[in-house]
Design an enzyme around this catalytic site. Structure first.
Site, PDB file in Angstrom:
ATOM      1  N   HIS A   1      14.243  23.235  60.116  1.00 11.90           N
ATOM      2  CA  HIS A   1      12.749  22.808  61.397  1.00 11.90           C
ATOM      3  C   HIS A   1      12.537  21.304  61.218  1.00 11.90           C
ATOM      4  O   HIS A   1      11.601  20.847  62.149  1.00 11.90           O
ATOM      5  CB  HIS A   1      11.947  24.097  61.151  1.00 11.90           C
ATOM      6  CG  HIS A   1      10.577  23.425  60.136  1.00 11.90           C
ATOM      7  ND1 HIS A   1       9.242  23.176  60.609  1.00 11.90           N
ATOM      8  CD2 HIS A   1      10.940  23.491  58.646  1.00 11.90           C
ATOM      9  CE1 HIS A   1       8.809  22.755  59.434  1.00 11.90           C
ATOM     10  NE2 HIS A   1       9.076  23.598  58.786  1.00 11.90           N
ATOM     11  N   ARG A   2      12.962  20.495  59.618  1.00 11.27           N
ATOM     12  CA  ARG A   2      11.747  19.117  59.101  1.00 11.27           C
ATOM     13  C   ARG A   2      12.446  18.499  58.989  1.00 11.27           C
ATOM     14  O   ARG A   2      12.291  17.259  59.071  1.00 11.27           O
ATOM     15  CB  ARG A   2      10.541  19.072  58.529  1.00 11.27           C
ATOM     16  CG  ARG A   2      10.566  19.680  57.503  1.00 11.27           C
ATOM     17  CD  ARG A   2       8.904  20.575  57.139  1.00 11.27           C
ATOM     18  NE  ARG A   2       9.246  20.969  54.995  1.00 11.27           N
ATOM     19  CZ  ARG A   2       9.893  21.615  55.090  1.00 11.27           C
ATOM     20  NH1 ARG A   2      10.465  22.685  55.668  1.00 11.27           N
ATOM     21  NH2 ARG A   2      10.120  21.434  53.809  1.00 11.27           N
TER      22      ARG A   2
ATOM     23  N   ASP B   1       7.706  16.733  46.999  1.00  7.47           N
ATOM     24  CA  ASP B   1       7.185  17.642  46.867  1.00  7.47           C
ATOM     25  C   ASP B   1       5.972  17.723  46.711  1.00  7.47           C
ATOM     26  O   ASP B   1       5.342  19.310  46.084  1.00  7.47           O
ATOM     27  CB  ASP B   1       7.729  18.475  47.431  1.00  7.47           C
ATOM     28  CG  ASP B   1       8.552  18.708  46.750  1.00  7.47           C
ATOM     29  OD1 ASP B   1       8.786  19.312  45.630  1.00  7.47           O
ATOM     30  OD2 ASP B   1       9.906  19.643  47.311  1.00  7.47           O
ATOM     31  N   ASN B   2       5.790  17.350  44.903  1.00  5.27           N
ATOM     32  CA  ASN B   2       5.371  17.789  43.798  1.00  5.27           C
ATOM     33  C   ASN B   2       4.375  16.875  43.186  1.00  5.27           C
ATOM     34  O   ASN B   2       4.629  15.315  43.504  1.00  5.27           O
ATOM     35  CB  ASN B   2       6.322  19.042  43.229  1.00  5.27           C
ATOM     36  CG  ASN B   2       7.020  18.067  41.842  1.00  5.27           C
ATOM     37  OD1 ASN B   2       7.172  16.985  41.218  1.00  5.27           O
ATOM     38  ND2 ASN B   2       8.295  17.883  42.858  1.00  5.27           N
TER      39      ASN B   2
ATOM     40  N   CYS C   1       4.071  23.291  50.319  1.00  6.39           N
ATOM     41  CA  CYS C   1       5.000  23.421  52.203  1.00  6.39           C
ATOM     42  C   CYS C   1       5.282  25.396  52.518  1.00  6.39           C
ATOM     43  O   CYS C   1       4.928  25.279  53.280  1.00  6.39           O
ATOM     44  CB  CYS C   1       6.060  22.292  52.663  1.00  6.39           C
ATOM     45  SG  CYS C   1       5.159  21.166  52.788  1.00  6.39           S
TER      46      CYS C   1
ATOM     47  N   CYS D   1       1.549  41.374  49.584  1.00  2.00           N
ATOM     48  CA  CYS D   1       1.716  40.130  49.664  1.00  2.00           C
ATOM     49  C   CYS D   1       2.937  40.185  49.931  1.00  2.00           C
ATOM     50  O   CYS D   1       3.827  40.897  50.121  1.00  2.00           O
ATOM     51  CB  CYS D   1       0.929  38.886  48.913  1.00  2.00           C
ATOM     52  SG  CYS D   1       1.588  39.064  47.309  1.00  2.00           S
TER      53      CYS D   1
END
Lengths: 459, 108
Positions: free
Chosen positions: A136-137, A194-195, A252, A415
């Protein structure tokens, strides 16, 4: 039997013809992809290049040129006639090498635009493989490439757009053992990771290697863009000397991200890298651009401090002179994967199989789902009560209400992955809401989908 | 008591600590005093302590650091400039100031 009317037949035929044409086009596209991919493999093998020697391929000084070829002029015409860019800008770009670290949401548009714009050599680092939930990205990859190395997939896409761009795929985890020689062999570095650990690693390697670092990040509806180590501006450590506590960092996959948001930031990173390469708009005021898709002012550019003379990395007397262990420094791994939490001993928890058994037996219990409402709305187990973890202490009375008259009712907490359910179970135990047992479900609904109910959605 | 009108803004996820409010207009005293320091014009140190006490809805440790400043990973802007340019904690807050707290993002 009644025979179909001529109209039905004609309609069906036309439908099949359309499907046939669509399939032909897909076959042609995949053939081209296959050809480009295998051609590159043959080239690599012919040059004796295997995985281990990719680095030396990146290290070879690539040939610079003094003029563009006619096919290049035809390709870049719209940029060549741009006042303030022109043939010199295009040549500067052609003679520049850039490294994009991360072929994800930021790296995808960044690589496409830089490759298309005519960067001479483009390195792409990523250790991960293409997954459906990326698409999607991460628009540089596609359905057919699920499971393929992201670095390879991104490189392939760039080659399909522009064969003039020399693309090097680095299919590896960048860490302190391998980063420096790779960084040193490129002119401009783009942080599309991303980190936090990899962000500090890239910062330090860029200071040591003297490279500008075009850094972008995105989460939910927000994005940030800064150039570090450039024209007297700060480095990442000047701004953030100590890493954030690991529990304050949201990735994300837990926080969510609107696909277009990293797309916007990744495009801006490509633009800034081009501006550095072509030496246009050289301002000495360091800035950070903040993008908030939901705010009335979507973009705001703020003035940043200059390089700090007492910075331990880029200051006048740096105390860090070689790369360190960034995973330890940040107390968090160099990926955006959510680690498993072990707060409660396994024997005090419950497996999805045990919970299945309880459901099958119709044993009375309360199932408490502590995910955020936005996640609960996607899917949930029947007759579960939703109270998000962060609201649980405030809304503990709601749980007590459910137990009215059955004070020994067991409570099971679930959860998404079995992390948030642990502090939630602890909280319920501390509050003594039931005299029955309180247990949480190991692996959460993700594992329920994996082990018990394949029809249960995973997100 | 004289007060200052300040606009506080939160972005990059900071707003989650403030009941999802991205912008809050506040009135704070124009002077503070405590045991250590005598009465003085309100500075950023005072504003941060005041914000933590009066506005943070949950988990103040995600806002406060251990030296009277914000925790690491939060960038503070005073009127669209990095607060480091303005003197950080010692900056004297002015009436009409716009103060932004931005949590640095790591996703991508």
């Amino acid at each position: 039997m009644e025979s179909p009317s001529i109209e039905t037949l004609t309609a069906r035929l036309s439908q099949l013809e359309q499907q046939n044409e669509a399939l032909r086009q897909e076959v042609a596209a995949l053939r081209l992809e296959q050809k480009t991919y295998s051609q590159h493999k043959v080239d690599s093998n012919a040059n004796g290049l295997d995985h281990a020697t990719l680095l030396s391929e990146a290290e070879t000084p690539f040939e610079k040129v003094t003029k563009l070829t006619n096919p290049e002029i035809a390709r870049y015409g719209r940029q060549l006639i741009l006042p303030g860019f022109g043939i010199q800008g295009q040549l500067d770009l052609r003679n520049c090498s850039m490294l994009i670290v991360g072929a994800g949401g930021l790296g995808a548009p960044c690589a496409l635009y830089l490759g298309a714009a005519g960067v001479g050599r483009l390195g792409i680092v990523d250790h991960d493989t293409v997954d459906i939930s990326n698409l999607h990205r991460q628009v540089i990859h596609n359905e057919a490439r699920q499971g393929m190395s992201k670095a390879e997939s991104a490189a392939l896409s760039v080659r399909l757009i522009n064969p003039h761009c020399k693309v090097v795929a680095h299919d590896l985890v960048l860490d302190s053992s391998n980063a420096q020689p790779i960084i040193n062999s490129y002119d401009i570095i783009i942080d599309a990771t991303d980190n936090a650990a990899t962000r500090y690693l890239l910062n330090d390697a860029c200071i040591l290697g003297g490279k500008p670092l075009v850094s972008g990040s995105a989460l939910r509806f927000d994005g940030q863009l800064t150039i570090y180590n450039y024209r007297g501006g700060p480095c990442y450590r000047c701004l953030f000397p100590t890493p954030p506590p690991a529990e304050t960092v949201t990735n994300c996959s837990d926080g969510g991200v609107m696909g277009v948001v990293p797309g916007v930031i990744g495009c801006l990173q490509a633009l800034e890298a081009i501006k550095i390469a072509a030496k246009i708009n050289e301002s000495d005021v360091p800035t950070m651009t903040i993008f908030s898709a939901n705010a009335s002012t979507m973009f705001r550019t703020i003035k940043l401090r200059k390089r700090k003379p007492d910075c331990i990395m880029c200051g006048d007397a740096p105390t860090i002179t070689k790369l360190i262990d960034y995973v330890r420094f940040c107390g968090a791994s160099a990926t955006d994967k959510t680690p498993d939490l072990f707060l409660i001993p396994m024997k005090e928890r419950m497996t999805v199989e045990e919970y299945k058994h309880i459901k099958d037996e119709n044993a009375p219990h309360l199932l408490l789902d502590v995910r955020e409402k936005v996640q609960f709305d996607i899917c949930s187990l029947p007759s579960s009560l939703n109270i998000p973890l962060k609201d649980l202490s405030k809304q503990i009375d709601q749980v007590k209400d459910q137990l009215r008259g059955q004070s020994q009712l067991p409570i099971y907490v679930v959860c998404r992955r079995g992390n948030d359910s642990q502090p939630a179970a602890r909280l319920l135990q501390e509050q003594g809401v039931t005299t029955g047992e309180i247990r949480d479900i190991v692996g959460g609904l993700d594992r329920w989908a994996d082990k018990i109910d394949p029809e249960f959605p995973k997100y | 008591m004289a007060t200052l009108n300040i606009n506080l803004q939160f972005s990059g996820g900071m707003e989650l600590l403030f009941d999802n409010q991205k912008s809050i207009n506040v009135q704070i005293p124009s002077t503070f005093s405590d045991k250590a320091v005598e009465k003085h014009a309100t500075n950023m140190r005072d504003l941060i302590a005041w914000t933590a006490e009066n506005l943070v809805q949950e988990r103040p440790e995600l806002f406060l650091g251990n030296d009277g400043s914000v925790r690491s990973g939060i960038l503070v802007l005073v009127n669209d400039a990095d607060w480091e340019l303005e003197g950080e904690l010692e900056y004297e807050v002015q009436d009409g100031d716009e103060i932004v707290f931005i949590s640095t993002l790591h996703g991508g």
